[in-house]
Scaffold this motif. Sequence first.
Motif, PDB file in Angstrom:
ATOM      1  N   ALA A  13      25.748  70.809-117.688  1.00 12.41           N
ATOM      2  CA  ALA A  13      25.020  72.665-116.600  1.00 12.41           C
ATOM      3  C   ALA A  13      24.968  73.430-117.279  1.00 12.41           C
ATOM      4  O   ALA A  13      24.561  74.879-117.025  1.00 12.41           O
ATOM      5  CB  ALA A  13      26.347  72.999-115.587  1.00 12.41           C
ATOM      6  N   LEU A  50      29.281  64.493-108.557  1.00 17.54           N
ATOM      7  CA  LEU A  50      29.240  66.235-107.906  1.00 17.54           C
ATOM      8  C   LEU A  50      29.145  65.872-106.979  1.00 17.54           C
ATOM      9  O   LEU A  50      29.294  67.035-106.096  1.00 17.54           O
ATOM     10  CB  LEU A  50      28.845  66.989-108.846  1.00 17.54           C
ATOM     11  CG  LEU A  50      29.566  66.940-110.515  1.00 17.54           C
ATOM     12  CD1 LEU A  50      28.488  67.887-111.442  1.00 17.54           C
ATOM     13  CD2 LEU A  50      31.335  67.933-110.495  1.00 17.54           C
ATOM     14  N   SER A  51      28.503  65.399-106.225  1.00 19.20           N
ATOM     15  CA  SER A  51      27.770  64.832-105.411  1.00 19.20           C
ATOM     16  C   SER A  51      28.647  64.747-104.050  1.00 19.20           C
ATOM     17  O   SER A  51      28.019  64.523-103.307  1.00 19.20           O
ATOM     18  CB  SER A  51      25.833  64.511-105.206  1.00 19.20           C
ATOM     19  OG  SER A  51      26.109  62.966-105.141  1.00 19.20           O
ATOM     20  N   ALA A  60      28.648  65.734-117.009  1.00 15.66           N
ATOM     21  CA  ALA A  60      27.600  66.609-116.031  1.00 15.66           C
ATOM     22  C   ALA A  60      28.151  67.970-115.773  1.00 15.66           C
ATOM     23  O   ALA A  60      27.461  68.624-116.188  1.00 15.66           O
ATOM     24  CB  ALA A  60      28.221  66.708-115.121  1.00 15.66           C
ATOM     25  N   LYS A  89      33.092  75.832-114.227  1.00 18.89           N
ATOM     26  CA  LYS A  89      31.390  76.083-114.522  1.00 18.89           C
ATOM     27  C   LYS A  89      30.998  77.531-114.944  1.00 18.89           C
ATOM     28  O   LYS A  89      29.421  77.056-114.639  1.00 18.89           O
ATOM     29  CB  LYS A  89      30.832  75.891-112.757  1.00 18.89           C
ATOM     30  CG  LYS A  89      30.838  74.185-112.014  1.00 18.89           C
ATOM     31  CD  LYS A  89      30.958  73.923-111.051  1.00 18.89           C
ATOM     32  CE  LYS A  89      31.121  73.221-110.309  1.00 18.89           C
ATOM     33  NZ  LYS A  89      30.614  72.328-108.221  1.00 18.89           N
ATOM     34  N   GLU A 110      26.699  63.521-112.375  1.00 17.43           N
ATOM     35  CA  GLU A 110      26.264  64.530-111.743  1.00 17.43           C
ATOM     36  C   GLU A 110      26.033  64.164-109.932  1.00 17.43           C
ATOM     37  O   GLU A 110      26.298  64.693-109.121  1.00 17.43           O
ATOM     38  CB  GLU A 110      24.531  64.904-111.986  1.00 17.43           C
ATOM     39  CG  GLU A 110      24.664  65.510-112.917  1.00 17.43           C
ATOM     40  CD  GLU A 110      23.301  66.817-113.306  1.00 17.43           C
ATOM     41  OE1 GLU A 110      22.179  65.647-113.074  1.00 17.43           O
ATOM     42  OE2 GLU A 110      22.834  67.069-114.293  1.00 17.43           O
TER      43      GLU A 110
END
Length: 339
Positions: free
Chosen positions: A224, A170-171, A220, A183, A167
């Motif tokens: 989700a 992912l930023s 991640a 996703k 995560e």
Amino acid sequence: MRHYRLNWFFGIIAALLVTAAIVVPLVGRIRDEKTIILHGRMAESGGWTPTDLRAQVGKPLHLRLTSGDVMHSFAVGQNVMAPVEVVPGEFSEVTLTFDRPGKYTFYCTRWCGLNHWRMRGVIEVSGEQVEGKSQSPPLYAELGIDIDKPHPSKVTPAAPPSALEGERLLSEPDTKDIPLEYKTQEYYRAASPVDIWQDLRSEGELAVFSDQQIWNLTAALLRAQTAPEMLATGKRLYFENCAACHGESGGGDGVFADDLTNGDMPGMNPEPGHTTSAPVDFTNPETMLGASPALLQGKILRGGMGTGMPYFGPIFTEEQTWALVAYIQSFIIEMENQP
């Protein structure tokens, strides 16, 4: 005197009519609502007696439960009813009312022995069929997955994949263009973790990341698709139904694991060539990273033919099977929000 006798005669007739008006409906109600005594014994001794019950939609089914040996419990599959304790030498009462016709599986939720899962029976509920959407085949069947065939992962990580680290990645700007397809729930259920890793590894903009970082991104994306409540449900179901064989930590080392390793079911007569096998180790990366959620759900629904793995299709709801799949994956993926 004759007038007196006539009055007496008609008085008796009237009393009988009044009594009949009260008693006949009562007898009918008692007949409709009769109580069935259900005996529970270990599977080797016969399991539930009787094993087949009948009921009607909207009409209560009264049961008195007792055990002839050890502590058992009574539950109905795909039902929100809490399990009822079945104590040796005592009676527990339960009333069931069904709003839809069909066949419902009742079972024991207490691990009373290696053949515990065989303590099942069926309640056949008759009545007018309620229109609704037709039941679709399980996802593994739609995808054509052979759930009896090994699906090993050809690539494994150096360390357990971390959803928290994924995560964080992912930023970063390099991951902002990850295709939305990765996703979606549809993609998640059909793809194994190694499939996701290979798809991400093939994305040009992710070339700057190491293999382990791609595994973390994979974790991640898996996380989700879960939620703390979902994992909590999966954990409860796992400890109630799976831990005795697969172990509390998923290592395939439950209390019955040794009895299942290349053996026969005690007290049973398996077909030639059908013996039990060691429970799967859910912490093995090669085994688990090659298994998609659809494959794992298929194993839960249908069981492992000729291996001793029970089938839970008539026991769990679809939501419960996906919750159990998510929890099983947490043995190999560090979800971080695991309860």
